[in-house]
Scaffold this active site. Structure first.
Site, short mmCIF file in Angstrom:
data_model
loop_
_atom_site.label_atom_id
_atom_site.label_comp_id
_atom_site.label_asym_id
_atom_site.label_seq_id
_atom_site.Cartn_x
_atom_site.Cartn_y
_atom_site.Cartn_z
N ASP A 36 0.39 -1.31 0.04
CA ASP A 36 0.08 -0.16 -0.04
C ASP A 36 0.74 1.07 -0.16
O ASP A 36 2.23 1.08 0.60
CB ASP A 36 -1.43 0.30 1.09
CG ASP A 36 -1.72 0.68 1.05
OD1 ASP A 36 -2.53 1.83 0.65
OD2 ASP A 36 -1.57 1.66 2.68
N ARG A 37 0.22 2.28 -0.32
CA ARG A 37 1.13 3.34 -0.22
C ARG A 37 0.96 5.11 0.88
O ARG A 37 2.09 4.46 1.73
CB ARG A 37 1.10 4.26 -2.04
CG ARG A 37 1.64 5.71 -2.20
CD ARG A 37 1.45 6.59 -2.75
NE ARG A 37 0.68 7.32 -2.53
CZ ARG A 37 0.23 7.83 -3.50
NH1 ARG A 37 0.83 8.51 -4.91
NH2 ARG A 37 -0.72 9.40 -2.85
N ASP A 38 -0.12 5.08 0.85
CA ASP A 38 -0.24 6.37 1.86
C ASP A 38 -0.89 5.40 3.37
O ASP A 38 -1.25 4.63 3.46
CB ASP A 38 -1.14 6.69 1.36
CG ASP A 38 -1.44 7.46 0.39
OD1 ASP A 38 0.04 8.03 -0.12
OD2 ASP A 38 -1.85 8.19 -0.74
N TYR A 47 -5.52 12.27 1.96
CA TYR A 47 -5.60 12.40 0.32
C TYR A 47 -5.16 12.87 0.60
O TYR A 47 -4.66 14.28 -0.47
CB TYR A 47 -6.92 13.18 0.73
CG TYR A 47 -8.47 12.13 0.62
CD1 TYR A 47 -8.58 11.21 0.43
CD2 TYR A 47 -8.56 12.77 1.88
CE1 TYR A 47 -9.78 10.45 0.62
CE2 TYR A 47 -10.49 12.17 1.98
CZ TYR A 47 -10.28 10.64 1.38
OH TYR A 47 -11.63 10.26 2.02
N GLN A 80 -7.45 5.28 -4.25
CA GLN A 80 -7.19 7.45 -4.85
C GLN A 80 -8.47 7.63 -4.32
O GLN A 80 -8.86 7.54 -5.91
CB GLN A 80 -5.94 6.65 -5.61
CG GLN A 80 -4.96 7.10 -5.57
CD GLN A 80 -4.26 7.82 -3.73
OE1 GLN A 80 -4.15 9.05 -3.66
NE2 GLN A 80 -3.05 7.63 -3.44
N SER A 81 -9.04 7.41 -3.32
CA SER A 81 -10.86 8.19 -3.83
C SER A 81 -11.04 9.58 -3.87
O SER A 81 -12.02 9.83 -3.73
CB SER A 81 -11.68 7.65 -2.73
OG SER A 81 -10.98 8.20 -1.50
#
EC number: 3.1.3.82
Length: 217
Positions: A36-38, A47, A80-81
């Protein structure tokens, strides 16, 4: 309004970004390290849309380095919602992701593929799709990376900071994942391991190194 033009970006459809990073060539049937990234690679600033605010989480650097040494592909899979919700567009995602990759490169570690899914039920326009197969906890991004890189998904590992990451790993056929600041759990066919302190990191590094030895045997 968010910029959703697909022209300058590696979009396979309006809400899916798939980018091959670098030119390393891998033989078929390797496992991968999915990340995963964030909140996993970089600090989650809610965000993230400003590259100037990106800060790496040092805990993941040894794991990426171990995968690089072992010759195992490192694949980022990120929801990335914020794009679907109109908070920012793909251009902002590209800038932030470029900064993440730049910071990793400065630390001497590298990612081989990035997949991102912007679809979300709270989105607007063409990105307002609930439960899209590419959005974690669905396994679509992992499965697509597996197809493109001819991966052995069963031997692959995933690290993330949400249960959705673990669920995506399980649904893609992986056997184990590491949950950042989470708790251990054993499910049918899938083990969730915590990633909290140095001993947990040591177990993750040992698992990556074992995959590298298996590939050379």
């Amino acid at each position: 309004m968010a910029d959703r033009t697909a022209t300058p970006h590696p979009l396979t459809e309006p809400g899916v970004w798939i980018e091959r990073i670098g030119n390393r060539i891998f033989p078929p049937h390797l496992p991968a390290l999915f990340l995963d990234r964030d909140g996993t690679i970089n600090v989650d600033t809610d965000y993230p849309s400003d590259p100037a605010e990106i800060e790496l989480r040092p805990r993941m650097l040894p794991a990426i380095a171990a995968a690089n040494r072992a010759g195992i592909p490192v694949v980022v899979v990120t929801n990335q919602s914020g794009i679907a919700r109109g908070y920012f567009g793909w251009s902002a995602f590209a800038a932030v992701n470029g900064r993440v990759l730049e910071l990793l490169g400065e630390e001497g570690v590298f990612v081989d593929m990035v997949l991102a899914c912007a679809y979300h039920e709270a989105g607007v326009g063409p990105l307002a799709i609930p439960d899209h197969p590419m959005r974690k906890p669905n396994p679509g991004m992992l499965v697509e990376a597996g197809r493109r890189l001819a991966l052995d998904l069963q031997r692959s590992l995933i690290v993330g900071d949400k249960l959705a990451d673990m669920q995506a790993g399980k649904r893609a056929g992986l056997a184990q994942g590491w949950l950042v600041d989470g708790e251990a759990a054993v499910q049918p066919g899938f083990a969730i391991r915590p990633l909290r302190g140095s001993s947990d990191l040591g177990e993750l590094l040992a698992a990556i190194e074992a995959l590298g030895r298996d590939n050379r045997s």
